[in-house]
Design a protein around this motif. Structure first.
Motif, short mmCIF file in Angstrom:
data_model
loop_
_atom_site.label_atom_id
_atom_site.label_comp_id
_atom_site.label_asym_id
_atom_site.label_seq_id
_atom_site.Cartn_x
_atom_site.Cartn_y
_atom_site.Cartn_z
N THR A 240 38.57 93.44 23.28
CA THR A 240 39.56 93.71 24.33
C THR A 240 39.85 92.44 25.13
OG1 THR A 240 38.81 95.99 24.52
CG2 THR A 240 40.09 95.11 26.35
N CYS B 41 48.61 99.38 22.41
CA CYS B 41 48.11 100.64 22.96
C CYS B 41 48.70 101.88 22.30
CB CYS B 41 48.41 100.70 24.46
SG CYS B 41 47.55 99.47 25.45
N GLN C 9 40.69 107.91 22.30
CA GLN C 9 40.09 107.80 23.64
C GLN C 9 40.11 106.38 24.17
OE1 GLN C 9 38.52 108.26 20.81
NE2 GLN C 9 36.62 107.09 20.72
N ASN C 10 40.27 105.41 23.29
CA ASN C 10 40.32 104.00 23.68
C ASN C 10 41.76 103.52 23.58
OD1 ASN C 10 37.49 103.84 24.05
ND2 ASN C 10 37.21 103.53 21.85
N ARG C 11 42.40 103.39 24.72
CA ARG C 11 43.84 103.15 24.74
C ARG C 11 44.22 101.84 24.05
NH1 ARG C 11 47.72 103.31 30.20
NH2 ARG C 11 49.71 102.94 29.11
N HIS D 70 39.72 99.38 26.74
CA HIS D 70 40.39 100.01 27.87
C HIS D 70 41.40 99.04 28.48
CE1 HIS D 70 37.67 103.38 27.60
NE2 HIS D 70 36.66 102.53 27.56
N ASP E 256 42.64 98.50 31.51
CA ASP E 256 42.34 97.74 32.72
C ASP E 256 41.57 96.46 32.39
OD1 ASP E 256 43.65 99.54 34.32
OD2 ASP E 256 41.85 100.60 34.96
N ASN E 257 40.66 96.54 31.42
CA ASN E 257 39.89 95.36 31.03
C ASN E 257 40.79 94.32 30.38
OD1 ASN E 257 37.54 96.57 31.95
ND2 ASN E 257 37.00 97.39 29.95
N SER F 211 48.38 99.10 34.93
CA SER F 211 48.44 99.95 33.74
C SER F 211 49.69 100.82 33.75
CB SER F 211 47.17 100.81 33.64
OG SER F 211 47.02 101.62 34.79
#
Length: 285
Positions: A134, A239, A249-251, A257, A259-260, A275
């Motif tokens: 990520t 994404c 579940q992991n965009r 994620h 935000d990261n 986001s």
């Protein structure tokens, strides 16, 4: 003489000039990847050294008019050269012009690693890579978007509304109304985000076009949909649920994620995005 033998003959002649008369081309194999271009793997052997290379080639070696957004192979090679040193990407070794013995093509160094998304997301060999990916993608996207536009070859410009108009035209031509598309198109038109200065957009930044090794992101491939546009397009495309390969579940690409990714993107020189600002582009995607 078949296609393999024709390409081998042309590559052998090139290798003799580029590396020396004692260089030989070995293990020329057509790879299964590459939906729009031919991809070949080969080794150039010379005393005490083996050069591991990849050939990207126009199908049949001759460009034809296509109903596609893809840039030409020469432009793609130029972009890789622009990215050299700032973005993890293959290094271009040689560009072959249309009309050469090989046809329109270019050679780049072969980077070891995996491109199959389901293996990257599932196999234990990539457990550590998944933890890093990520942040590495955020940094790579920031680097791509920071390449000065003045240094780039001539590229098409395509913004969000341009793409929405194109795909709505295609959709309307089918004359098969679907509520989900009607709602999505109406929402997108009513919620157009504020414009930001155009940057180089990779256009297809996602698993399948990334080489991943045991330590994470090794290279960004397939720049043929590159254009000038909104940087949020690249972030959002990664994404889109289609590219999470069942790990919804992991965009971010099925592995991380958002935000990261956005935090690293900003820390690496990219614009500050929330986001929520990615939503419009993900829905378009």
């Amino acid at each position: 003489m078949g296609r393999h033998d024709e390409i081998l003959k042309g590559l052998q002649a090139w290798a003799g000039q580029f590396y020396g008369a004692d260089a030989t081309v070995e293990r020329l194999v057509r790879l299964s990847g590459g939906a729009s271009q031919e991809t070949w793997s080969l080794d150039v052997e010379r005393p005490g050294c083996v050069e591991e290379l990849i050939l990207r080639r126009v199908p049949g070696g001759v460009s034809v008019a296509r109903n596609s957004e893809a840039i030409g192979l020469g432009t793609e090679a130029n972009l890789l050269s622009c990215a050299d040193g700032t973005v993890p990407a293959p290094k271009v070794i040689q560009v072959f012009e249309p009309g050469s013995d090989i046809g329109e093509a270019f050679l780049m160094n072969r980077i070891p690693g995996q491109t199959i998304a389901r293996k990257i997301l599932r196999d234990d060999d990539y457990r550590i890579a998944r933890e890093k990916l990520t942040h590495q993608c955020g940094a790579a996207l920031a680097a791509i978007h920071a390449i000065p536009t003045a240094d780039l070859p001539d590229l098409p410009t395509s913004g969000g509304l341009d793409q929405l108009e194109k795909y709505e035209t295609i959709y309307r031509a089918f004359n098969l109304p679907r509520p989900v598309f009607e709602l999505a198109i109406a929402w997108l038109k009513s919620n157009v985000p504020s414009a930001v200065p155009p940057v180089l957009v990779h256009g297809d930044f996602r698993l399948g076009n990334l080489i991943v090794d045991s330590d994470g992101l090794a290279a960004v491939l397939d720049w043929e949909l590159a254009h000038l546009g909104d940087p949020r397009e690249d972030i959002a495309w990664l994404c889109v649920n289609s590219w999470r390969f069942g790990h919804s579940q992991n965009r971010v690409g099925g592995f991380g994620h958002l935000d990261n990714l956005l935090t690293t993107y900003e820390a690496s020189g990219g614009r500050k995005f929330s986001s929520d600002e990615i939503d419009w582009w993900e829905i378009l995607g």
